[in-house]
Design an enzyme around this catalytic site. Structure first.
Site, mmCIF file in Angstrom:
data_model
loop_
_atom_site.group_PDB
_atom_site.id
_atom_site.type_symbol
_atom_site.label_atom_id
_atom_site.label_comp_id
_atom_site.label_asym_id
_atom_site.label_seq_id
_atom_site.Cartn_x
_atom_site.Cartn_y
_atom_site.Cartn_z
ATOM 1 C CB THR A 42 -0.908 -0.026 1.246
ATOM 2 O OG1 THR A 42 -1.779 -1.146 1.112
ATOM 3 C CG2 THR A 42 -1.729 1.232 1.390
ATOM 4 C CB THR A 122 0.598 -3.435 6.463
ATOM 5 O OG1 THR A 122 -0.693 -3.481 5.864
ATOM 6 C CG2 THR A 122 1.193 -2.052 6.349
ATOM 7 C CG ASP A 123 -2.405 -7.388 3.857
ATOM 8 O OD1 ASP A 123 -2.764 -6.519 4.669
ATOM 9 O OD2 ASP A 123 -2.974 -7.579 2.761
HETATM 10 N N1 ASP Z 1 -2.725 -5.503 0.872
HETATM 11 C C1 ASP Z 1 -1.659 -4.584 1.179
HETATM 12 C C2 ASP Z 1 -0.351 -5.358 1.217
HETATM 13 O O1 ASP Z 1 -0.078 -6.021 2.173
HETATM 14 C C3 ASP Z 1 -1.920 -3.912 2.462
HETATM 15 C C4 ASP Z 1 -0.887 -2.903 2.874
HETATM 16 O O2 ASP Z 1 0.197 -2.775 2.367
HETATM 17 O O3 ASP Z 1 -1.211 -2.192 3.842
HETATM 18 O O4 ASP Z 1 0.397 -5.278 0.300
#
Ligand code: ASP
Length: 354
Positions: A42, A122-123
């Site tokens: 993200t 973040t995932d």
């Molecule tokens: N779906 C995204 C990822 O993990 C979420 C994020 O980066 O916050 O790439």
């Protein structure tokens, strides 16, 4: 991508069009050199409006664009940026993990490099951070960061998280603390920090163990050290690895089924982590299948689906004890443990040590 009209979007679009794998900020030559390795997520994501914080496209902006979005980076460090991958972290795999770890070690072996920052979705950020915590062979700081809002969002958290991550990676006080996760003014250990909420901005928590430190006025204040062994104190060496042993995670729930374990065995899993109920309890429905997996040479580790706590000995259940590792981190450690040993006693010792 749709044409965006506001000045903010015009700016983002100009960053999007930048290309090249190595970018550099303008900075004083006496400042420490921090290398930023971008992997997507993200933090490099874009949406069609500044209010859109779901359903956007992760992994769009380049490493160069990420650095350009934080003009004050040049006051903190000489920063170079490289693109290792550009994926949502749900698509992160062992191949990218190994490529990233090798590049981090290569950079840190250069005496001109003071620290490394990895930008990441973040995932699964905590999995990559813990993997690096086990395989980085240097005591120089390595910091993993991300963002919950895409780069185009009003109040995007990415630029501030990048500035904080680079500040920590440039700090001599950050040396020897293992791999750190830095977002939202907090410095957490990769061993304990976890994504705790699917949507909230302050999703990264180190519940039960506390944070290594915090950032005040963008300056790191360290308060704790990681007690578990890490980085240079582990036996894991990725330099000659091109693949990792297959380890699956199987979730525990009422009325669960042994066939998930049979499927893992059939699909040649070398290890299984049970995300067990409570303190790693295993229902009577799955115990025969777990025993069968162990009899066939699969290493099984008990962990908890609760989000915190420690797994105690219990003669009623099968498998090694996952210590206080959450299931996804127990999987990372088990993959690496299986690269050096298949002896359950030795793997158990590793689960308690790292
Ligand atoms: N779906 C995204 C990822 O993990 C979420 C994020 O980066 O916050 O790439």
């Amino acid at each position: 991508m749709k044409v965006l009209r506001s000045p903010l979007f015009a700016g983002m679009l100009s960053l999007l069009s930048m290309s090249g794998t190595v970018a550099q900020t303008q900075a004083q030559p006496e400042l420490p050199h921090v290398a930023v390795l971008a992997t997507g997520g993200t933090i490099a994501g874009t949406a069609e409006s500044s209010t859109q914080t779901t359903g956007y496209k992760p992994g769009v902006l380049s490493a160069e664009a990420l650095l350009k979005s934080v003009p004050s980076l040049g006051k903190v460090a000489q920063v170079t940026g490289e693109q290792v991958a550009n994926v949502g972290s749900d698509d992160m795999d062992n191949e990218i993990l190994l490529k990233l770890a090798k590049r981090v070690n290569e950079l840190l072996s250069d005496k001109e490099v003071s620290g490394v920052v990895v930008t990441h979705g973040t995932d699964t950020l905590e999995e990559t951070a813990y993997f690096l915590n086990l395989v980085v062979k240097s005591d120089k700081p390595v910091v993993v960061t991300g963002s919950m809002r895409p780069a185009t969002a009003i109040g995007a958290d990415g630029p501030s998280n990048i500035l904080q991550a680079v500040t920590v990676a440039a700090s001599p006080e950050a040396r020897g603390r293992g791999v750190m996760i830095v977002l939202n003014d907090r410095i957490g250990s990769a061993r304990y920090t976890t994504k705790s909420d699917a949507n909230a901005l302050d999703t990264f928590k180190s519940v039960g163990s506390g944070y290594l430190g915090t950032l005040v006025n963008q300056q790191p204040l360290f308060e704790m050290r990681l007690a578990k062994k890490h980085t240079t104190d582990t036996p894991f060496d990725v330099s000659k690895l091109n693949a990792l042993p297959k380890v699956d995670i199987i979730y525990g729930y009422q009325n669960d089924n042994g066939y998930m374990f049979d499927a893992a065995v059939e699909n040649k899993a070398k290890g299984i982590v049970v995300a067990g109920v409570g303190a790693g309890s295993e229902s009577r429905f799955i115990r025969p299948a777990i025993k069968n997996a162990i009899d066939k040479g699969v290493v099984v580790v008990r962990s908890t689906r609760t989000g915190g706590g420690f797994i105690p000995e219990d003669a009623a259940y099968f498998g090694l004890l996952g210590d206080s590792l959450n299931p996804q981190k127990a999987r990372i450690l088990l993959m690496l443990a299986l690269t050096v040993s298949s002896d359950p006693a030795r793997i158990q010792e590793m689960l308690h040590t790292y």
